[in-house]
Every structure is written in structure tokens, then in C-alpha cells.
Design an enzyme around this catalytic site. Sequence first.
Site, mmCIF file in Angstrom:
data_model
loop_
_atom_site.group_PDB
_atom_site.id
_atom_site.type_symbol
_atom_site.label_atom_id
_atom_site.label_comp_id
_atom_site.label_asym_id
_atom_site.label_seq_id
_atom_site.Cartn_x
_atom_site.Cartn_y
_atom_site.Cartn_z
ATOM 1 C CG ASP A 73 15.113 10.041 -0.852
ATOM 2 O OD1 ASP A 73 14.347 10.896 -0.363
ATOM 3 O OD2 ASP A 73 15.117 8.848 -0.509
ATOM 4 C CG ASP A 75 10.299 11.713 -3.110
ATOM 5 O OD1 ASP A 75 11.050 10.975 -3.772
ATOM 6 O OD2 ASP A 75 9.936 11.452 -1.950
ATOM 7 C CG ASP A 149 2.511 11.316 5.361
ATOM 8 O OD1 ASP A 149 2.897 12.419 4.954
ATOM 9 O OD2 ASP A 149 3.271 10.337 5.502
HETATM 10 P P1 ATP Z 1 11.983 9.981 4.272
HETATM 11 O O1 ATP Z 1 12.194 9.683 2.814
HETATM 12 O O2 ATP Z 1 12.931 10.954 4.868
HETATM 13 O O3 ATP Z 1 11.810 8.780 5.082
HETATM 14 P P2 ATP Z 1 9.548 11.114 3.308
HETATM 15 O O4 ATP Z 1 8.563 12.050 3.941
HETATM 16 O O5 ATP Z 1 10.229 11.606 2.079
HETATM 17 O O6 ATP Z 1 10.584 10.723 4.420
HETATM 18 P P3 ATP Z 1 8.601 8.981 1.698
HETATM 19 O O7 ATP Z 1 8.149 7.634 2.115
HETATM 20 O O8 ATP Z 1 9.794 9.124 0.837
HETATM 21 O O9 ATP Z 1 8.804 9.790 3.045
HETATM 22 O O10 ATP Z 1 7.355 9.696 1.021
HETATM 23 C C1 ATP Z 1 7.434 10.915 0.293
HETATM 24 C C2 ATP Z 1 6.190 11.748 0.536
HETATM 25 O O11 ATP Z 1 5.046 11.054 0.066
HETATM 26 C C3 ATP Z 1 5.894 12.059 1.988
HETATM 27 O O12 ATP Z 1 6.599 13.170 2.462
HETATM 28 C C4 ATP Z 1 4.401 12.286 1.959
HETATM 29 O O13 ATP Z 1 4.101 13.565 1.484
HETATM 30 C C5 ATP Z 1 3.945 11.272 0.930
HETATM 31 N N1 ATP Z 1 3.567 9.972 1.535
HETATM 32 C C6 ATP Z 1 4.363 8.895 1.711
HETATM 33 N N2 ATP Z 1 3.702 7.897 2.286
HETATM 34 C C7 ATP Z 1 2.452 8.318 2.493
HETATM 35 C C8 ATP Z 1 1.286 7.737 3.050
HETATM 36 N N3 ATP Z 1 1.296 6.497 3.523
HETATM 37 N N4 ATP Z 1 0.160 8.481 3.066
HETATM 38 C C9 ATP Z 1 0.146 9.750 2.583
HETATM 39 N N5 ATP Z 1 1.211 10.341 2.065
HETATM 40 C C10 ATP Z 1 2.360 9.671 2.010
HETATM 41 MG MG MG Z 2 11.543 10.454 0.794
#
Ligand code: ATP
Ligand code: MG
Length: 455
Positions: A73, A75, A149
Amino acid sequence: MIKKLIRRILGTKQKNGDTSKAVVLTAKEHRIDPKLVSANAVRVTSTLQQAGFKAFLVGGAVRDLLLGVKPKDFDIATNATPEQVKRLFRRAFIIGKRFQIVHVMFGQDLLEVTTFRGTSTDAAPKDEHGRVLRDNTFGEQHEDALRRDFTINAMYYDPATQTVLDYHGGMADIRNKTLRIIGVPEARYREDPVRMLRVVRFAAKLNFVIDPATSAPIRVMAPLINNVPAARVFDEMLKLLMSGSALACLQQLRKEGLHHGLLPLLDVVLEQPLGEKFVRLALASTDERVKQGKPVSPGFLFASLLWHQVLEKWKAYQAAGEYPIPALHLAADDVLNTQTDKLALQRKIASDMRDIWAMQPRFERRIGKSPYKLLEHLRMRAGYDFLLLRCASGEIDSEIGIWWTAFMEADGPGREALLAKKPSSTAEAAPAKKRPRRRRSRSAGGSAGGTAKTE
Ligand code: ATP
Ligand code: MG
């Protein structure tokens, strides 16, 4: 030792200098393949940009693109406010009260657009352990990067110029396959303990090493996860289990000392040879399914993880004089009740788990109409897959799995022939030994509903 630790903690900052300025990486440097970017994501960024706003792909999508993987996905981060974003798209919805984000829809495709967040965590309301409860201030892009994060999750990609903005040395960490938290690890885990689970998930899924300073505090700070709302822990656990690297994730959880208390007694299960084999097989097959793009049922997954706890209690209830079927329902109740507090297993998932467990003794009744009835069960396929796992793990005789495979594949006469053939493990054919029925001391409050009628 302490000096070394401080140096490590400050390492990122020293290496990258001023984190309020991004290093700009060109297409030649980052080598992102634009074909991996979804057309709808580009539609969103270009619409925002044409309206005069900044807009970038961000987070996991950029990380995956840099790794040459097609993101699942996309963002998008922007300096437009949620209201301003909403106005630019026909199907856009502002969601979330505490953290407002905009869902932009194109057909089935959903894109999440977030406004750059500011760094006001000092003033933000926190719980008594320091977990940030609410923080919805908007800010500059570099502040938004600082709040993310991990360094590899804090890069921004502009599809129009094909440049990547890197504020925290994420590119170097991608190259070195290192997971590094942004800022002071202890403080970041305290603000949001779920980040400890996220480190583990990303390390296992991407096959990255966790930077020592990032992993050092986890063992000590792990209990903070208990203060996070159960629903959020559940969401993160589900992501972990459905990452396609569930087995590696659980091993990493154990390594980091994070498994205690997450799935209560899971550690015990993993230490019993039979239980461990079962969980291993279940997770390996889940990982395989995820990798092949096949659907995975959370109910099946959790039913597998917790089966050996059910099994143990099932035996105990029978030893105490319960009939097998009600004993199984009581065991299921016990296990589900213990889990619900910690993990907030959703009702639908819990009911799927119960179905899968409750079907298991029915596979043993290979006489009369019973097997035909079972074939019609809505969850037959899941129950059968579960049965095969029990066979493969050595919990029950593999003959029963082979019989059921043959029965499912056979035509009418074939099925009759199979039913006529006496199963080699004859336990199920023998009438159940009557035990004196004990009065149930438990209150009727449990959700076992209908245990008696299954007898
Ligand atoms: P995936 O969707 O592949 O599991 P992702 O990195 O995209 O991994 P998401 O949960 O979709 O994870 O979050 C999108 C983004 O938001 C992350 O890449 C990070 O930059 C930020 N993020 C998400 N959760 C947190 C958190 N708990 N603390 C700080 N930043 C966060
Ligand atoms: Mg994501």
C-alpha cells in the site's frame, strides 16, 4: 560501557549532522523503479502538488521501493490539512478523531494521506508510564520525519521529480540492512511501546539486523506493552503474524524477550516439543500462503497458536470427569478468556477459533452420517487443514488425515467403501467410556453456549 552506549545512541545524529535538512537522493542514487509505484498514488501526489501543496510517498512504501519490492500500500504525506486534502478529491473521507488522516478512494484502491505532524510530544498528554495519548499537531516536513519510527521508514519520495528526501540516514541503513530507531530509543519506546513489536516485525520480515542501541532497551522495557490498549497490540500482532515471516517474527520476539505476556503461555507452548512443532508447522504454512498471495484467516492462525493450551486443558477437564466434548468447550473458554484481556481477540475471530477446535473430535467419528455432516460444515476446510497439522506435528496418528483426504476426494461409492473399512486407529470406533458426570462448578457465564447439545 556507558560512554559506548551514549556514543551509539548519538551515532545517527553525528553521522547525519543536522536532521532538519534532508539529503536529496537522485534517481541514479536511489534507483527506484517508477513502474513499481501505483498510478493512483501518483494521481494523489500530483493533484496535491498542482494545488500548490507538497506531497510525497512516505514510510513503508518508500522503504519497499528502495528494496526493489512492490509496496502493498501507499501512504502519502503532505503539508495540506485534512480539510484541504478532502476538497481535492471526489471520494475522500477524514477518519480518526485523535489522529486525523484522509482516506482517498479510487475504486477499491485506498490511499492514506496524512498531514505532516509536528514534534510537540513534550506537551502532549501521556499516561502514567509516559505513553503519548494524543498528539495531533501539524508541523514541518523535517518534524514529521523526526516523529517516524525508524530511519528506513522516514524517507519521502516525490514521483514527479523522482527524488528521495532522507532526513535520518535511512538510505545508508537500507544498504547496511539495519533497523535503527530515530532519536533516543528508550524515549521512543516509552512514547509508544508498540514500536518494540514493529522493530521485531521489520527485522524478521526484511531480514535486517537491529542496531544494538535500538535493541538494547527492549528486554527491560518489554512490560510497557501491557499498558497499550489491547486492540492495538492485537492489530500489531496480526500484522506480525501475517507478514509472511511469522515464524521468523516469533523467533525474534523470543530473542528480544518480548513474547512473555503477549500471547500468555505462548512461551510455554514453544517450549513443549510437540507444541512447538505444531506452531512451527502452522506458521510455516501461513508464511507460504502469504508469499503465494493466498488469503490467511486470523481465526485459523490464532486457533493454531493456542491449540496446545486448549489441548492441555481439554485433557485436564476430562481427567476431572468431564465428557470429551463439553471438556473441549470448557478448555476453549478458558483459553479464550485468558487471551481476550491481553489481545482483544475480536468476536468473529474467537468464534472461528472455537469452530475449528470444536470440529476436531468430530473428525474422529468416522461412522454413519457423521462424516457427511462434517463435510457440510461452513469451516470444514479450515478444520481439515487444522487436522492435517495435528497429524503432521505427531499429535495424532497420520492415518486419520489420510482417511479424510481420501474421503473428501472420493465419490459416493468410494466414501461408502471408506466408511466400511475399519479405521486402523480404532479408538473412535469404540463407544466412549462412560464416566460419572461431574457437576460443573463453573458459573454459567462462560460463552460455551451449547456444550450439552453437542454431546
Ligand atoms: P507495512 O505497511 O509494510 O507494514 P509501514 O512502515 O508502512 O509497514 P505502517 O504501519 O503502514 O507501516 O506505517 C506507515 C508509516 O508511519 C511508517 O513507515 C512510519 O513512518 C510511521 N509509523 C507507523 N507507526 C508508527 C509508530 N508507532 N511510531 C512512529 N511512526 C510510525
Ligand atoms: Mg504501510
